[in-house]
Each structure stands twice: as C-alpha cells, then as structure tokens.
Design an enzyme around this catalytic site. Structure first.
Site, PDB file in Angstrom:
ATOM      1  N   HIS A  15     -10.261 -76.707 -51.196  1.00 26.95           N
ATOM      2  CA  HIS A  15     -11.397 -76.306 -51.315  1.00 26.95           C
ATOM      3  C   HIS A  15     -11.647 -75.220 -51.902  1.00 26.95           C
ATOM      4  O   HIS A  15     -10.678 -74.730 -52.653  1.00 26.95           O
ATOM      5  CB  HIS A  15     -11.918 -76.032 -49.701  1.00 26.95           C
ATOM      6  CG  HIS A  15     -11.042 -74.996 -49.092  1.00 26.95           C
ATOM      7  ND1 HIS A  15     -10.076 -74.980 -48.826  1.00 26.95           N
ATOM      8  CD2 HIS A  15     -11.691 -73.915 -48.479  1.00 26.95           C
ATOM      9  CE1 HIS A  15      -9.537 -73.878 -48.291  1.00 26.95           C
ATOM     10  NE2 HIS A  15     -10.722 -73.215 -48.058  1.00 26.95           N
ATOM     11  N   HIS A  40     -12.729 -72.046 -51.665  1.00 26.33           N
ATOM     12  CA  HIS A  40     -12.451 -70.826 -51.173  1.00 26.33           C
ATOM     13  C   HIS A  40     -11.452 -70.098 -52.071  1.00 26.33           C
ATOM     14  O   HIS A  40     -10.350 -70.725 -52.278  1.00 26.33           O
ATOM     15  CB  HIS A  40     -12.026 -70.557 -49.797  1.00 26.33           C
ATOM     16  CG  HIS A  40     -13.319 -70.682 -48.697  1.00 26.33           C
ATOM     17  ND1 HIS A  40     -13.265 -70.855 -47.542  1.00 26.33           N
ATOM     18  CD2 HIS A  40     -14.478 -70.394 -49.130  1.00 26.33           C
ATOM     19  CE1 HIS A  40     -14.066 -70.987 -47.052  1.00 26.33           C
ATOM     20  NE2 HIS A  40     -15.228 -70.385 -47.808  1.00 26.33           N
ATOM     21  N   ASP A  94      -8.882 -68.078 -52.018  1.00 26.69           N
ATOM     22  CA  ASP A  94      -7.467 -68.032 -51.918  1.00 26.69           C
ATOM     23  C   ASP A  94      -6.777 -69.328 -51.845  1.00 26.69           C
ATOM     24  O   ASP A  94      -5.397 -69.234 -51.753  1.00 26.69           O
ATOM     25  CB  ASP A  94      -7.248 -67.328 -50.394  1.00 26.69           C
ATOM     26  CG  ASP A  94      -8.069 -68.132 -49.309  1.00 26.69           C
ATOM     27  OD1 ASP A  94      -9.084 -68.570 -49.507  1.00 26.69           O
ATOM     28  OD2 ASP A  94      -7.556 -68.341 -48.094  1.00 26.69           O
ATOM     29  N   HIS A  95      -7.489 -70.118 -52.336  1.00 33.47           N
ATOM     30  CA  HIS A  95      -6.952 -71.733 -52.534  1.00 33.47           C
ATOM     31  C   HIS A  95      -6.958 -72.262 -53.950  1.00 33.47           C
ATOM     32  O   HIS A  95      -6.144 -73.249 -54.117  1.00 33.47           O
ATOM     33  CB  HIS A  95      -7.391 -72.732 -51.570  1.00 33.47           C
ATOM     34  CG  HIS A  95      -7.223 -72.216 -50.117  1.00 33.47           C
ATOM     35  ND1 HIS A  95      -6.163 -73.030 -49.440  1.00 33.47           N
ATOM     36  CD2 HIS A  95      -7.591 -71.496 -49.366  1.00 33.47           C
ATOM     37  CE1 HIS A  95      -6.285 -72.535 -48.268  1.00 33.47           C
ATOM     38  NE2 HIS A  95      -7.052 -71.696 -47.936  1.00 33.47           N
ATOM     39  N   HIS A 123     -14.191 -77.190 -42.134  1.00 26.38           N
ATOM     40  CA  HIS A 123     -14.088 -75.841 -42.501  1.00 26.38           C
ATOM     41  C   HIS A 123     -15.581 -75.478 -42.975  1.00 26.38           C
ATOM     42  O   HIS A 123     -16.542 -76.283 -42.744  1.00 26.38           O
ATOM     43  CB  HIS A 123     -13.094 -75.689 -43.826  1.00 26.38           C
ATOM     44  CG  HIS A 123     -12.746 -74.384 -43.792  1.00 26.38           C
ATOM     45  ND1 HIS A 123     -12.432 -73.479 -42.864  1.00 26.38           N
ATOM     46  CD2 HIS A 123     -12.497 -73.806 -45.189  1.00 26.38           C
ATOM     47  CE1 HIS A 123     -12.088 -72.319 -43.447  1.00 26.38           C
ATOM     48  NE2 HIS A 123     -12.098 -72.261 -44.753  1.00 26.38           N
ATOM     49  N   ASP A 161      -8.322 -75.872 -44.912  1.00 26.53           N
ATOM     50  CA  ASP A 161      -8.297 -74.737 -43.696  1.00 26.53           C
ATOM     51  C   ASP A 161      -9.112 -75.654 -42.864  1.00 26.53           C
ATOM     52  O   ASP A 161     -10.073 -76.411 -43.194  1.00 26.53           O
ATOM     53  CB  ASP A 161      -8.867 -73.592 -44.085  1.00 26.53           C
ATOM     54  CG  ASP A 161      -8.199 -72.698 -45.148  1.00 26.53           C
ATOM     55  OD1 ASP A 161      -7.146 -73.130 -45.457  1.00 26.53           O
ATOM     56  OD2 ASP A 161      -8.819 -71.573 -45.423  1.00 26.53           O
ATOM     57  N   HIS A 198      -1.140 -69.734 -43.432  1.00 22.63           N
ATOM     58  CA  HIS A 198      -2.465 -69.126 -43.505  1.00 22.63           C
ATOM     59  C   HIS A 198      -2.746 -68.105 -42.731  1.00 22.63           C
ATOM     60  O   HIS A 198      -3.577 -68.059 -41.864  1.00 22.63           O
ATOM     61  CB  HIS A 198      -3.361 -70.505 -43.590  1.00 22.63           C
ATOM     62  CG  HIS A 198      -4.948 -70.117 -44.253  1.00 22.63           C
ATOM     63  ND1 HIS A 198      -5.872 -69.752 -43.422  1.00 22.63           N
ATOM     64  CD2 HIS A 198      -5.147 -70.200 -45.290  1.00 22.63           C
ATOM     65  CE1 HIS A 198      -6.934 -69.299 -44.242  1.00 22.63           C
ATOM     66  NE2 HIS A 198      -6.371 -69.643 -45.368  1.00 22.63           N
TER      67      HIS A 198
END
Lengths: 303, 303
Positions: free
Chosen positions: B62, B64, B66-67, B142, B212, B270
């Site tokens: 996805h 976000h 941090d991914h 999510h 997530d 995570h």
C-alpha cells in the site's frame, strides 16, 4: 556563535560502503538547517543524535533522487512525532508536486504547515534572512536545474565589557544601545566612546554548499572568501571526461576552485561508488589546496 | 527447494531503535522477491548482503510511506548499476504515477523496463504464476487500500530413485515423464509403477504476508494452513482501541489469527515506535500461539 556542519551523507547516486546519499545539517546559533535529504537521512539523524524536530528550514539543491528521496519520509516522521510548528522548505519548483502527490495517496494531512519557496535555478537570490543568517542560492551547472546555497552569518552585536560598564556606572537600559555601537553620555555630559565599553564581535563567517556541478567559473565570484567551502568532488581527475559528461567535478578541480575563490577550508563530498576508500581523492586535492577535508558521515566541521 | 524470508525492516511508520520501515526479501528456489520497500531498504540490502540485482519481482502492499518510500531509490540504483533485465512490479494503481513523476523530474530514462501490474484491493487475484510459485493478493482492512500477498509454492516434480532406474535400465529420455508421475513399460510390455521408480516431492509450502491490517475475519480463509504467517502486530493488546482506530493489529490478535487459520508458525512485525524492546509483544503472542517469532532485521526464517 556556533556555526558548524554535520555530514549525514556523502555518497553520490547510490548508497555504498556505509556512505549514504547527500545530506548535511547546519547548526547556526542553535538553529538547525537541513541541506539536501537523500534516502535514509532520518536514519542518519538517529544514528548521529541529530534531533530532526529542531529543524525549521530545509534546502533541496535539485531533483536527482540522491538529494531528496529521504524528504517525504522525514516530513512524515515529523508529523507522526507531533510537530505543529510550520517548516520552511526551499527547493526546485516541482519538489512540491512530488511531495503533494505522495501525501495525497497516503491520505496524509500534515499537522504542520510546509511553507514552500521554489528556488530560481538561473539567478542568485536571497531566500532567507533572519537574525542569524542570510541564505542565497548559487546557480550551478548540472544536468538538471540545480542550486547550491550560500550561508552568510549575520554580523553579531558588540560585546559589553562588563567591568568597565560597572566602573562607569551605566544603567542596564543602555546596554542594547551600547551593543549596537552607541557611545554613552553620563549626567555630567561626559562622553564615553563605545570602543572603551564594548569589543567588536567576531567577523561573520560564510559557508558555501556547492553540489552537484561541473567546474564553471560563473559561480566563483559568489562563493569568494568562503570560510568553509563544501564542494562536490565525485571523481579523481583521471576521470575528467566522465566528470564533464555527467556534469560533476574532480577532486583536483574542487581544490583549484578553493584556491581561486580564496576559501579558508575545502570540504569535499559526493563521492562516486567506484572509490571504496577516499585517500586518493584527498591527496589529489591536498596537493593543490592543503586545507582540504573529506565529508565523512557523522563528522562535524566548524565554519 | 529453498523457500525463506529475510527481514530488511520491521518498524511501523518511522525508523527507530535501529529498526527500519517494512521490507523483506523472499528467496524461492534461488529467485529473489522483494515485498514492500520502506525508506532505506537498499541500505539494508547492502548491510545484510542481499544482492538487489537478483530481484526480478517487487510487491508493494500500500501507499503509506513506510512501505514504499525506498522504491524509487532502489529502482534508480538498479539502473545506475547497469540493469537491463525487465522487472515486474505489483502494487496499488497510483504507485506508477508516483514513480513516473519522480523519474520525469530527475530526467531519468531507465535502461530496463518496469512491467507494472496494479493490484485490486477488493478481490483476491492471482498476480503471478511461474514454475516456482503462485502469488495471490490478500485484500486487507487498512485505512487506505492495502493488500497482503500469499506465496504458494508449486508442487515440485517427483524425485527419481536413481539406483532403481539403473537396475531396470530405463533410458534417460523417459526421466521427465517419470518425474511427472508416468509409469514405465519396457520392451517386453512389463509395466513398472511410478511409485517404485520415484518418490513424492515435499508438500508445497505457503507463506502469507499480512501488513497492514485491522483484525478482520474476511481474509482468514485465504491464509489458512500457512506454513509461515507474517502478520503485523503493531501494538500490545492494551492498545486495542488505538489499533482499531489506526487499522492495525495487536500481538494477541495476531496470535489468535495464527490459531484460527492453523498456521504452523507466526512471524510478527511492524512494531510501533513506542516499544523499545519487543519482549512484551512476543510473550503476549506466545501465550496464545507458542510458535511465534519476531521479524528482526537481518534474520532469515524458513517457510
């Protein structure tokens, strides 16, 4: 006044040999200024105990990834860590579009304001002027539009000679005027010349940040007399053709620039991945300009 | 057949305590598959001797940061290091727009092709099917559209019992048919049953990657009987409200999911920045599902 630069990244193009893409943080009178923000900059801050929350100004030289790919992550972490204070961001026009697109798709609404100031890649401009420093852009000669940044410390107020002030009996409310250079006249009309009561502050320092660029005399005037000149030195001079082709500088050229502009010290960075160790680059430059250092991650240099 | 996962990042949201944002690399029969690519992933590859050039497939769950914030840097480094071979990229529709915009402004024209396959966040789909593995998306729950990925190893061919083949005197050109399960008939019309000549290969393994997501039974059927279940476990269960609000899972919930879907092993990752050490998360999960491990950077887990 504190005026120093800490290196967070010194690699060109790709991270390698524990060298990270370009980033550095300036501490000018206890305010932090971030200059470029390659991927992993926020990790480097954690590693070297640089408190990112203290950064209120960010300067991005150009849109090659090794100079800005850490920015969205850093801005995002500030948000997640509760930042509310506005932040000033200076960089190429399209940087804002890149940031906005990523926050749009992550559905991130920042809790703080980013005040974005696009830089002009053609003409030097004063982009910041606060009580400590004046920052100017330095139009460089790279494959894409790129500016360096010139940080000129402001002249500080004069320093009071406390014992002399007490001896003469000058009331505290006159101190600010004295710091600004005024003489003092007492009740009897006696004039005390300012230079009896104060000493001059240190000469303001200049830090010039030049990355990435081909050797090009057009910006030399602007960086004249820099106390500390950071200049990219991607290659050894035996790679001059490659340097010209990719619009980069050799270590020898960086040293020659330092000589020409009468810099007090040269700091070289943006090292090509082909150099596992940096000794040859340093020697090449020091043969021409002895007071040369290497931008090593985690090291701090005084301006 | 090798089927293992190496953790490159295990932090949620921001890097901290030497934990990097999410990324992991699968080795399935000596092919490398990258799953998510948080900022600093390429540095982690260097740190843990993962050869990025061997990666031909990248999966992004996805948008976000941090991914995926390490993706443009990684793609760019592959280009700079001379990659010519096409690369398959699976991820949310708008990922391509984000990448294209950044390469546009850096004036980068990649020397290799990125074959982009947008994932559907609503319905499970087979997105890859090669000789080693079938990969399905797992629609998760999510804050923004997010899919996990299910890696189902292909059943391998049967293994020849070499001594038996030589004893019977079977010509080499029949070996492939035998591996596929055929019987052998000799010149005299004698039939040799396949299970006398070969042994079955190991049962194919399943790796489920869930990050997530909020606890939501709708994806449990799909990840049933996973040999290794990677599941996010951002919080301790005393933060359940926060987990629900941010659409994340607690360690206790991750363990309950592992029980429900009859996973053989649970790998949690995570982790929230609030946990400096991870022991409490591990204990909470192990109380419910003993065969639980922590996704620690640099560690490799067999599926």
């Amino acid at each position: 006044m504190r005026f120093e630069v800490t290196i967070l990244g010194s690699s060109s193009a790709t991270p390698i040999y524990n060298r990270n893409p370009t980033s550095q943080v300036l501490n000018i009178n206890e305010r932090l200024y971030l200059v470029d923000c390659g991927e992993g900059t926020q990790q480097q801050m954690l590693r070297f105990d640089v408190r990112g929350s203290r950064i209120d100004h960010i300067f991005i030289s150009h849109l090659h990834g090794d100079h800005y790919l850490g920015l969205v992550g850093f801005l995002s972490s500030l948000h997640l860590n509760g930042r509310k204070k506005a932040l000033k961001l200076f960089g190429p026009l399209h940087l804002k579009e890149i940031i906005d697109l990523q926050f749009k798709y992550s559905e991130t609404v920042l809790q703080y304001e980013i005040m974005f100031y696009p830089t002009d890649p053609k003409t030097p401009q004063i982009i910041l002027d606060n009580e400590d420093v004046i920052v100017e852009t330095i139009p460089l000669d790279h494959r894409i539009e790129c500016t360096g940044f010139l940080f000129k410390e402001k002249k500080r107020l004069r320093k009071l000679i406390k014992e002399e002030l007490e001896r003469v009996g000058i009331p505290v409310e006159y101190y600010t005027a004295l710091k600004k250079g005024a003489d003092y006249t007492d009740n009897q009309g006696r004039v005390y010349k300012n230079d009896m009561l104060t000493t001059d502050s240190a000469e303001p320092k200049i830090y010039a940040y030049c990355s990435d660029t081909k050797y090009n005399e057009r910006y030399f005037d602007q960086i004249k007399d820099a106390d500390l000149l950071y200049h990219e030195a991607t290659f050894l001079h035996n790679m001059l053709d490659r340097a010209n082709e990719t619009h980069h500088t050799t270590a020898l050229q960086a040293a020659e620039i330092a000589v020409k502009v009468k810099a007090k010290k040269l700091l070289m960075g943006h090292f090509s991945a082909r150099y596992k160790t940096l000794d040859d680059l340093l020697i090449e430059a020091q043969n021409v300009f002895p007071n040369t250092g290497l931008a090593i991650e985690g090291k701090t240099f005084f301006v």
